[in-house]
Every structure is written in structure tokens, then in C-alpha cells.
Design an enzyme around this catalytic site. Structure first.
Site, PDB file in Angstrom:
ATOM      1  N   LYS A  66      10.308  12.148  10.325  1.00 17.65           N
ATOM      2  CA  LYS A  66       9.104  12.342  11.151  1.00 17.65           C
ATOM      3  C   LYS A  66       8.997  11.378  12.343  1.00 17.65           C
ATOM      4  O   LYS A  66       8.409  11.722  13.367  1.00 17.65           O
ATOM      5  CB  LYS A  66       7.847  12.196  10.287  1.00 17.65           C
ATOM      6  N   ASP A 102      -0.391  16.897  10.146  1.00 15.21           N
ATOM      7  CA  ASP A 102      -0.763  16.283   8.860  1.00 15.21           C
ATOM      8  C   ASP A 102      -2.200  15.737   8.903  1.00 15.21           C
ATOM      9  O   ASP A 102      -3.009  16.035   8.025  1.00 15.21           O
ATOM     10  CB  ASP A 102       0.198  15.134   8.505  1.00 15.21           C
ATOM     11  N   GLY A 128      -4.671   2.350   1.423  1.00 13.92           N
ATOM     12  CA  GLY A 128      -3.257   2.423   1.763  1.00 13.92           C
ATOM     13  C   GLY A 128      -3.052   2.351   3.270  1.00 13.92           C
ATOM     14  O   GLY A 128      -3.972   2.663   4.045  1.00 13.92           O
TER      15      GLY A 128
HETATM   16  P1  ATR Z   1       3.639   7.085   2.956  1.00 11.26           P
HETATM   17  O1  ATR Z   1       4.467   7.034   4.192  1.00 11.26           O
HETATM   18  O2  ATR Z   1       3.913   8.294   2.099  1.00 11.26           O
HETATM   19  O3  ATR Z   1       2.193   6.908   3.205  1.00 11.26           O
HETATM   20  P2  ATR Z   1       4.448   4.386   2.305  1.00 11.26           P
HETATM   21  O4  ATR Z   1       4.723   4.099   3.734  1.00 11.26           O
HETATM   22  O5  ATR Z   1       5.465   3.959   1.286  1.00 11.26           O
HETATM   23  O6  ATR Z   1       4.189   5.926   2.015  1.00 11.26           O
HETATM   24  O7  ATR Z   1       3.025   3.723   1.948  1.00 11.26           O
HETATM   25  C1  ATR Z   1       2.574   3.613   0.674  1.00 11.26           C
HETATM   26  C2  ATR Z   1       1.202   2.932   0.642  1.00 11.26           C
HETATM   27  O8  ATR Z   1       0.835   2.832  -0.719  1.00 11.26           O
HETATM   28  C3  ATR Z   1       1.194   1.523   1.183  1.00 11.26           C
HETATM   29  O9  ATR Z   1      -0.068   1.261   1.739  1.00 11.26           O
HETATM   30  C4  ATR Z   1       1.403   0.674  -0.064  1.00 11.26           C
HETATM   31  O10 ATR Z   1       0.865  -0.625   0.006  1.00 11.26           O
HETATM   32  P3  ATR Z   1       1.687  -1.827   0.752  1.00 11.26           P
HETATM   33  O11 ATR Z   1       1.587  -1.552   2.223  1.00 11.26           O
HETATM   34  O12 ATR Z   1       0.954  -3.063   0.374  1.00 11.26           O
HETATM   35  O13 ATR Z   1       3.086  -1.744   0.218  1.00 11.26           O
HETATM   36  C5  ATR Z   1       0.592   1.481  -1.039  1.00 11.26           C
HETATM   37  N1  ATR Z   1       0.997   1.246  -2.443  1.00 11.26           N
HETATM   38  C6  ATR Z   1       2.102   1.721  -3.061  1.00 11.26           C
HETATM   39  N2  ATR Z   1       2.131   1.310  -4.346  1.00 11.26           N
HETATM   40  C7  ATR Z   1       1.010   0.552  -4.542  1.00 11.26           C
HETATM   41  C8  ATR Z   1       0.441  -0.137  -5.655  1.00 11.26           C
HETATM   42  N3  ATR Z   1       1.048  -0.152  -6.849  1.00 11.26           N
HETATM   43  N4  ATR Z   1      -0.745  -0.780  -5.479  1.00 11.26           N
HETATM   44  C9  ATR Z   1      -1.366  -0.769  -4.280  1.00 11.26           C
HETATM   45  N5  ATR Z   1      -0.881  -0.132  -3.184  1.00 11.26           N
HETATM   46  C10 ATR Z   1       0.281   0.518  -3.307  1.00 11.26           C
END
Ligand code: ATR
Length: 281
Positions: A66, A102, A128
């Protein structure tokens, strides 16, 4: 001549987009076909050249392309450029134009439970700060939502979205303790993390202890249909929504850009629910 559409990504075999779009092409009696194309990380440039050479009419773009796809396009729509990610390409007589449906797909889905006017004056909390959060945040700001906070483990990622947004918005990056304590002030809460997704179905991204009844809680996860977050939100009197709507509406908006027809989203939702193995009504 039959028009060709498709989706590029890796992995791609699980994609529900071919079934969804082919069903619509048949339903609206359009001479068109949608295919899934497996394109590895290093193959984006060649794939884009291929779209032009073969005269493919439109393409969806999914993980991991993307962001990378942008540099090969002829034009990128303003909101997609600000998000920095494209999920839909329209081939206009050899000129490839990139869009991001999206974020707007999420908003259209949210419109099932809140109007745009109410949304603009609501306080929104996004959980997130990954790619999905970025798309939703910037699309909400672009449509005029004034208050959007982001709660994230890694504060720099939250601030990077807020700082990159070109549309006027009042936003704060929050830690989880702060967001949980102040949860009552939000009218809309959106989970964009993978917390609660299969197989970790007993996990919740944050505590809903201080939520106000009638708050809208949206989770972009659709596997399971109802995450622990949504179950807990329902128990506390919130209005809930899972991620099927966002998936359906991003597809509907792409279909509209390609064909000029805004499709029957109830039909799409029934099909996707069935493909996911759930109940249809
Ligand atoms: P996407 O592009 O699909 O949104 P990503 O870029 O991997 O996926 O983002 C995942 C989000 O979920 C991030 O905000 C991540 O927090 P961090 O930026 O601190 O890594 C959050 N996330 C994933 N697992 C988590 C967990 N166990 N607890 C809290 N936040 C989580």
C-alpha cells in the site's frame, strides 16, 4: 471486451475481494472479471508496469504494497497522499490514479450508527497507531472531525500520525492509563490494533470500566465477529460495530470508482459474512 480488475498483495490467497467483486459484476451484468494476483515485496514496480501494458482497468492494493505502490503511480488523490497509502488504483486511459478507500470505507460503515454531522462534533478515541489507524485518523480529519485522540503503547507512532495530518484537528497522543481514566469523555472509540484477533480472543486493548452508555465502540477486527472488546462494550450499554462494514465499504467505494455504480452493500455484507462462516439474516 471484458474488463479485468484485481488485487495485488502477498499473501493473497485468503482474499475475499475476488468473490465480492465478481458477485457484483454478475449482479450488475457488467462484462468484467476480478482476479487475485500474488505479487512479492520486490515485484511492485513490475506489477504496475504490467497493469499499464495489459490495460487492466483497476486494481486493489493490499499488504505489503500500500505504501510502496505510490511512487509508481501517475497521480495520487489528496487524502491518500496524506495517509501515504493507496488501496485502490483506477486506470484512466493509461494514467494510473491512486486512492485510499480504507479510511472512507470505515467512515461510511460508521454512518450506519452515527451521521457525519454528529461525528464532526464528537470526541473520537483511536486505539493503535499503525497503518489502519493512520488511514482512519486522516480520513476523519479530512471530513471535518475536530477532536481525535490516539492511545498507543509507542507514543512516537501516535505523534507521527498527528504531526503528519494536513487537515485541522485537535489531537493528543495518550498512554493507556490516561485514556482509560478519561474514557467517559469519548462518544466514539475505535480499535485498530490486532489485540483480540483470533487466536487471542480473550485479550482486550484497553479497559472499558469508565465508558459512558451509548458510546459507539467500533473494532476493525472481523475474526472473531465479536471481539472481547465488543462483548464488554455491549455489556456496558455501548453501541457496537465489527470490522465487516469497513471491509465491505472500502470495496464498495473502489467498485464505485471503477464502474460509477455504488453497489448494494447489504448484499456484499451477506456474502462476506457467509464466506467468513457466520450467520446471515
Ligand atoms: P496495521 O498496519 O494493520 O494497523 P501495525 O502497523 O502493525 O498494523 O500496527 C499495529 C498497532 O497495534 C500498533 O499501534 C501497535 O502498537 P505499537 O505501535 O506500540 O507497536 C498495536 N498493538 C499491537 N499489539 C499490541 C498489544 N499487544 N498491545 C497494545 N498495542 C498493540
Amino acid at each position: 471486451m471484458e474488463k479485468v480488475y484485481g488485487v495485488i498483495g502477498s499473501p493473497i490467497s485468503h482474499s475475499m475481494s475476488p468473490m465480492m467483486h465478481n458477485d457484483l459484476f454478475e449482479h450488475y451484468k457488467l462484462k468484467a472479471r476480478y482476479h487475485a494476483f500474488h505479487v512479492p515485496q520486490e515485484g511492485v514496480n513490475a506489477a504496475i508496469e504490467g497493469i499499464k501494458a495489459l490495460g487492466i482497468a483497476g486494481i486493489n492494493v493490499t499488504i505489503p504494497h500500500k505504501i510502496d505502490v505510490i511512487e509508481y503511480l501517475d497521480e495520487v488523490e489528496e487524502v491518500a497522499a496524506n495517509i501515504g497509502a493507496v488501496n485502490t488504483i483506477v486506470n484512466e486511459n493509461g494514467k494510473l490514479i491512486g486512492y485510499n478507500t480504507d479510511g472512507n470505507g470505515f467512515i461510511r460503515s460508521l454512518n450506519q450508527v452515527i451521521s457525519n454531522e454528529e461525528l464532526c462534533s464528537a470526541k473520537v478515541l483511536i486505539i493503535g497507531a499503525g497503518g489502519a489507524a493512520r488511514g482512519i485518523f486522516i480520513s476523519l480529519a479530512a471530513m471535518g472531525v475536530k477532536n481525535i485522540d490516539i492511545v498507543n503503547r509507542t507514543m512516537e507512532r501516535a505523534h507521527s500520525i498527528i504531526d503528519d495530518c494536513k487537515f485541522p484537528v485537535d489531537s493528543h497522543g495518550l498512554g493507556f492509563a490516561e485514556a482509560e481514566a478519561d474514557l467517559g469523555k469519548y462518544q466514539v472509540i475505535v480499535n485498530t490494533t490486532s489485540v483480540g484477533m483470533h487466536p487471542n480472543v480473550d485479550e482486550m486493548p484497553l479497559s472499558l470500566e469508565n465508558i459512558t452508555p451509548k458510546t459507539i465502540v467500533s473494532d476493525i477486527i472481523y475474526n472473531p465477529f465479536e471481539t472481547k472488546l465488543l462483548q464488554e462494550a455491549t455489556r456496558r450499554g455501548a453501541i457496537t460495530q465489527n470490522g465487516i462494514g469497513m471491509f465491505v465499504y472500502q470495496g464498495a467505494l473502489a467498485f464505485e470508482k471503477w464502474t460509477g455504480i455504488f453497489p448494494d452493500t447489504d448484499r456484499m455484507e451477506r456474502l462476506v459474512t457467509r464466506l467468513l462462516g457466520g450467520k446471515t439474516c
